[in-house]
Motif scaffolding. Structure first.
Motif, PDB file in Angstrom:
ATOM      1  N   SER A  16       0.827  -1.203   0.000  1.00 52.59           N
ATOM      2  CA  SER A  16       0.000   0.000   0.000  1.00 52.59           C
ATOM      3  C   SER A  16       0.861   1.252   0.000  1.00 52.59           C
ATOM      4  CB  SER A  16      -0.929  -0.008   1.220  1.00 52.59           C
ATOM      5  OG  SER A  16      -1.684   1.185   1.283  1.00 52.59           O
ATOM      6  N   ARG A  20       1.170   4.133  -2.836  1.00 58.22           N
ATOM      7  CA  ARG A  20       1.000   5.534  -2.448  1.00 58.22           C
ATOM      8  C   ARG A  20       2.168   6.379  -2.924  1.00 58.22           C
ATOM      9  NH1 ARG A  20       2.490   6.887   3.506  1.00 58.22           N
ATOM     10  NH2 ARG A  20       4.502   6.599   2.463  1.00 58.22           N
ATOM     11  N   ASP A 187      -5.146   5.974   2.729  1.00 62.59           N
ATOM     12  CA  ASP A 187      -4.357   5.954   1.495  1.00 62.59           C
ATOM     13  C   ASP A 187      -4.332   7.302   0.777  1.00 62.59           C
ATOM     14  OD1 ASP A 187      -3.663   3.311   1.805  1.00 62.59           O
ATOM     15  OD2 ASP A 187      -5.383   2.566   0.667  1.00 62.59           O
TER      16      ASP A 187
END
Length: 243
Positions: A16, A20, A187
């Motif tokens: 993740s 990002r 996020d």
């Protein structure tokens, strides 16, 4: 002897963060081009409004011109933040101490905390945590984290700055007892101009600046979701620059 299975949650978090970082890197390229295109017209609007304001005597027109000038300057300041994100200054690493960075942050942010009756605390180990980094930039990043918490709390509550270290990194975390950060926002809260007002968070470049400074130092900034429903953001910086 069988080995332990890999930590799927940790790998998921790492993936993740990678996605990002790739997204923010793309936004940096877009921001650099867009800021140049927008900056010149804004500067012309501001300078023209200021020139007209100097010779205008009608109160209503003066008010209108002053509003135009103020809004153009607000846009200009946003572009300046966008440029800082797109082309941040290169860190100037020097030997420094994490306690000094935290002390500078406390001095800068205590007045705002007291104004809204928020308790600002610092938790640090007895030993000094020394690193080779740009202390001014790290102070800017830590102040941005505290300011984000102040905006979330608005009044009262408590913010705790915690200092720690691992074998390779210095760690600064900021935790508040405000409304927390929704899972769906984790996020995107580092995106430029992300608005978290629905969750009590502020609007602007505070967390984006933290990400930019962390990346420039070869570090990372992330939300520690293990403390939910509280909000805790962690800034992790290498003790020594990567060569």
């Amino acid at each position: 002897m069988a080995s332990d299975p890999p930590d799927s949650s940790a790998s998921g978090s790492s993936e993740s963060q990678r996605l990002r970082d790739e997204k923010l890197a793309s936004l940096k390229r877009l921001a650099y081009g867009a800021s140049h295109e927008i900056n010149n017209p804004l500067a012309n609007i501001a300078s023209r409004a200021q020139a007209l304001l100097a010779s205008e005597t009608n109160p209503d027109r003066r008010h209108e011109l002053a509003t135009i000038y103020a809004q153009a300057m607000r846009g200009y300041e946003m572009i300046a933040d966008l440029m800082l994100f797109a082309r941040p200054p290169v860190p100037q690493p020097k030997p420094c101490r994490l306690s000094d960075i935290a002390a500078d942050t406390m001095r800068q942010m205590l007045p705002a905390a007291r104004q809204q009756h928020t308790v600002l605390k610092l938790t640090a180990p007895e030993h000094e945590i020394e690193l080779h980094a740009d202390a001014n930039q790290l102070t800017l990043a830590l102040c941005a984290l505290v300011r984000n918490s102040l905006e979330a709390l608005q009044k009262g509550g408590q913010i705790v700055i915690t200092l720690a270290e691992t074998d390779q990194s210095a760690i600064m975390s900021v935790q508040d007892d405000g409304p927390g950060i929704p899972a769906e926002a984790i996020d995107v809260i580092f995106d430029p101009f992300h608005s978290g007002r629905e969750a009590g968070r502020g609007l602007g470049f505070g967390l984006t600046k933290c990400w930019t400074i962390a990346q420039a130092h070869g570090g990372n900034v992330y939300v520690d979701s293990s403390v939910t429903p509280l909000a805790k953001v962690v800034l992790e910086i290498p003790l020594s620059p990567h060569t």
